[in-house]
Design an enzyme around this catalytic site. Structure first.
Site, short mmCIF file in Angstrom:
data_model
loop_
_atom_site.label_atom_id
_atom_site.label_comp_id
_atom_site.label_asym_id
_atom_site.label_seq_id
_atom_site.Cartn_x
_atom_site.Cartn_y
_atom_site.Cartn_z
N CYS A 1 -5.04 -13.47 -18.46
CA CYS A 1 -4.83 -14.90 -18.71
C CYS A 1 -4.75 -15.22 -20.20
CB CYS A 1 -5.94 -15.71 -18.06
SG CYS A 1 -6.07 -15.47 -16.28
N CYS B 1 -7.97 -25.89 -7.41
CA CYS B 1 -7.51 -24.55 -7.76
C CYS B 1 -6.10 -24.62 -8.35
CB CYS B 1 -7.49 -23.66 -6.53
SG CYS B 1 -9.08 -23.56 -5.66
#
Length: 318
Positions: free
Chosen positions: A86, A222
């Site tokens: 990420c 999410c």
């Protein structure tokens, strides 16, 4: 170290684009960044390209940056391909900054491009799960309380975030409503952002009533799977003046990883932030706008404390 600035930026809209690949997404972002900077591709002296899962999704390995840039007529320069999960694209920006600050280059490109969607959703979930230690995945999953269905109907990382916030809730009295408030705030922001994947504002009550994913998360808490790209032209201050570009100075950029022994996920952000504050010569009290990684809405809430914006145990009230 020289002063380093961002002279131009560009970004695609984020979404599920099954008909678009790395070249299409990357070219849109890079072209917009060059136009914003008033620069030509021939003025770039190096490129730093962040990507995590294209190899597993598209089959394109090893030369992703070169493939994207050559397709738009940019070649002959050093291209550095960076995979750091990420943090891949922020790592690309970090290295772009370092190369200019050191005096090695005067004008470089930082590009993040990700192709995550695939007609077979299981392929995407498998690619995401490769961000774990595959040799220790079973032990890791057990330690983090990964539940049945993880990696099949949802990203396995949602279970990691869920386990972390459940521990926080138990210690400090936070509730799912606090997570829902973070998510609702971000959905309102997204409704105003033409580049956002979903632009529907939501209330905390609507977030709580959404489809359950894994306790305590609903779907709206999410982050979705997405395709997209963003680029920045990174220059020395002197070079940017010659371009006549509007600029933003990079006051600090730091990178840290977890310690080799022990679980210190909660202080990785804190250690990196402390180093950045010191480098920039400011403190958390001087920061007016913060953008954080929020694969799950709870991660934003916990980042408040890790960035020292509030005290321990205060994030949910803050």
């Amino acid at each position: 170290m020289r002063e380093v600035v961002i002279a131009g930026i560009g970004m695609t809209r984020f979404g599920k684009f099954l008909d678009r690949g790395l070249k299409s997404l990357g070219q849109e972002a890079v072209s917009a960044a060059l136009e914003d900077a008033g620069a030509q591709g021939t003025q770039l002296q190096a490129a730093y390209v962040g990507n995590a899962v294209a190899g597993l999704i598209t089959g394109q390995e090893t030369i992703r940056g070169q493939v994207v840039l050559r397709a738009m007529g940019i070649g002959g320069l050093p291209v550095f391909n960076i995979d750091n999960a990420c943090a891949g694209s922020s790592s690309a920006l970090h290295l772009a900054w370092l190369s200019v600050a050191s005096g090695q280059y005067d004008c470089v490109l930082a590009l993040g491009v990700e192709k995550m969607t695939h007609p077979d959703k299981q392929r995407t979930f498998t690619a995401i799960a490769s961000g774990l230690d595959v040799e220790a995945a079973e032990q890791e999953a057990k330690a983090h309380g990964v539940a049945e269905g993880a990696g099949k109907t949802r990203s396995v990382f949602m279970d990691y975030y869920a386990n972390s916030i459940l521990r926080y809730m138990e210690r400090h009295g936070a509730t799912p409503l606090h997570i829902a408030k973070v998510s609702a705030k971000n959905h309102v922001h997204a409704s105003l952002n033409p580049y956002a994947q979903y632009r529907n504002p939501m209330t905390p009550e609507e977030v709580l009533a959404d489809v359950p994913v894994v306790q305590p998360f609903t779907r709206s808490m999410c982050s979705p799977v997405a395709d997209g790209a963003a680029a920045a032209v990174v220059c020395s201050a002197e070079f940017a003046r010659r371009l006549g570009a509007r600029t933003v100075r990079i006051a600090a950029t730091t990178l840290r990883s977890a310690e080799a022994e022990g679980r210190d996920e909660d202080n990785v952000i804190q250690r990196s932030a402390d180093a950045a504050y010191e480098m920039a010569g400011i403190g958390p009290e001087d920061v007016r706008v913060v953008e954080v990684h929020d694969a799950a809405a709870s991660a934003e809430m916990q980042a408040y404390e890790q960035l020292r914006l509030c005290g321990e145990g205060e994030a949910h009230r803050w």
